[in-house]
Design an enzyme around this catalytic site. Structure first.
Site, mmCIF file in Angstrom:
data_model
loop_
_atom_site.group_PDB
_atom_site.id
_atom_site.type_symbol
_atom_site.label_atom_id
_atom_site.label_comp_id
_atom_site.label_asym_id
_atom_site.label_seq_id
_atom_site.Cartn_x
_atom_site.Cartn_y
_atom_site.Cartn_z
ATOM 1 C CG HIS A 122 -1.952 -1.051 1.244
ATOM 2 N ND1 HIS A 122 -1.678 -2.377 1.487
ATOM 3 C CD2 HIS A 122 -3.296 -0.967 1.040
ATOM 4 C CE1 HIS A 122 -2.807 -3.073 1.440
ATOM 5 N NE2 HIS A 122 -3.795 -2.256 1.165
ATOM 6 C CD GLU A 196 1.261 -3.680 2.385
ATOM 7 O OE1 GLU A 196 1.308 -2.454 2.539
ATOM 8 O OE2 GLU A 196 0.535 -4.218 1.510
#
Length: 305
Positions: A122, A196
């Site tokens: 992100h 992630e």
């Protein structure tokens, strides 16, 4: 709770209509002001804790300037998201291509015809990476977390579909998302995954910046099962635009766990280079998980043994 969700939905709807009408400079400045207010008093505790891992220090030692710049970066992402439907996608793709590095990796992978798995943290504006894929390589398939209320989720689906993405909901579908992604890859398509943050609670244990964390196994599993190259992608902001890097294919030998660790290492390299642009305000490391979340994780692992 329903009232709050409805208010949130209406707020997003208004932002998508109004923010694009403002001059870009005014829009960005208004979001910066909001970010600066959020940074007062040290900013969100979890953001500070996450940045402390990246810097290898304690939360108290994270510079206030970095917290403020991180919140400004996050605000810029949202400002650009609300303005994207009115931006010229052709010009965006040209701008992205002129600044991106590693494009040869994705072009080579597409030429093989075995599909491609793009994995991103992100960071920066990942939607713009998808805009480039749409304009240069075809429709990417992405998985969307189901939000509440349903009207808000559908609003985000329409937004990303308007950019040219194919959206597969993470939950609430007859055919599991994993099966759908396998099918797309076997058709030679491109799949993009934010990689992630473990939303399922069944993630793979990894070492991330020297501490224990869990990451979703999906990118590694998809690449291993289909033979599609797994490419790490990192996005960040520049003062006048965006930076993008497409990394060389991840080595998938040894199975899902070592492959996910290699992907985590690539993510760490990109995040360390551009820490302010990593938009992670949620717990990511095991040490930050609540006792309830840890119990759920252990229960899932016990059932899978």
């Amino acid at each position: 709770m329903r009232t709050a969700a409805r208010v949130s939905d209406l707020g997003y709807a208004a932002a998508w209509r109004l923010i694009r009408l403002l001059p870009r400079r005014w829009a960005l400045r208004s979001f910066e002001i909001a970010a600066d207010r959020a940074a007062r008093g040290g900013g969100p505790d979890q953001l500070r804790r996450n940045l402390s891992r990246v810097l290898g220090t304690t939360p108290d030692a994270v510079p206030d300037d970095l917290v403020r710049e991180s919140l400004r970066s996050y605000a810029r992402y949202w400002c650009e998201a609300f303005r994207l439907p009115s931006m010229d996608p052709v010009r965006l793709a040209e701008t992205i291509e002129s600044s991106a590095t590693g494009i040869e990796h994705i072009r080579d992978a597409v030429a093989r015809g075995a599909g491609v798995v793009l994995a991103l943290p992100h960071s920066g504006n990942w939607d713009l990476a998808g805009v480039w894929v749409v304009r240069r390589l075809g429709t990417p398939t992405v998985v969307a977390e189901r939000l509440a209320p349903e009207s808000l989720f559908q609003r985000f689906v329409r937004f990303r579909e308007s950019l040219g993405f194919e959206i597969i909901p993470l939950t609430g579908v007859e055919t599991p998302p994993y099966d759908q992604l396998i099918a797309r890859l076997r058709q030679g398509r491109i799949v993009g995954l934010l990689g992630e943050r473990d939303l399922s609670g069944a993630g793979v244990p990894v070492d991330f910046f020297g501490e224990s964390a869990t990451m979703p196994p999906g990118p590694a599993k998809l690449a291993i099962e289909t033979g599609a190259p797994l490419l790490p992608v990192h996005c960040w902001f520049t003062p006048d635009g965006w930076g993008f890097d497409i990394g060389a294919p991840i080595d998938t030998t040894g199975g899902v766990t070592p492959t996910t660790q290699r992907l985590a290492d690539r993510f760490a390299t990109g995040i360390a280079a551009h820490p302010a642009d990593w938009h992670m305000l949620q717990p990511l490391w095991t040490a930050d998980f609540s006792a309830e979340r840890l119990a759920r994780i252990e229960a899932r692992r016990s059932r899978s043994r």
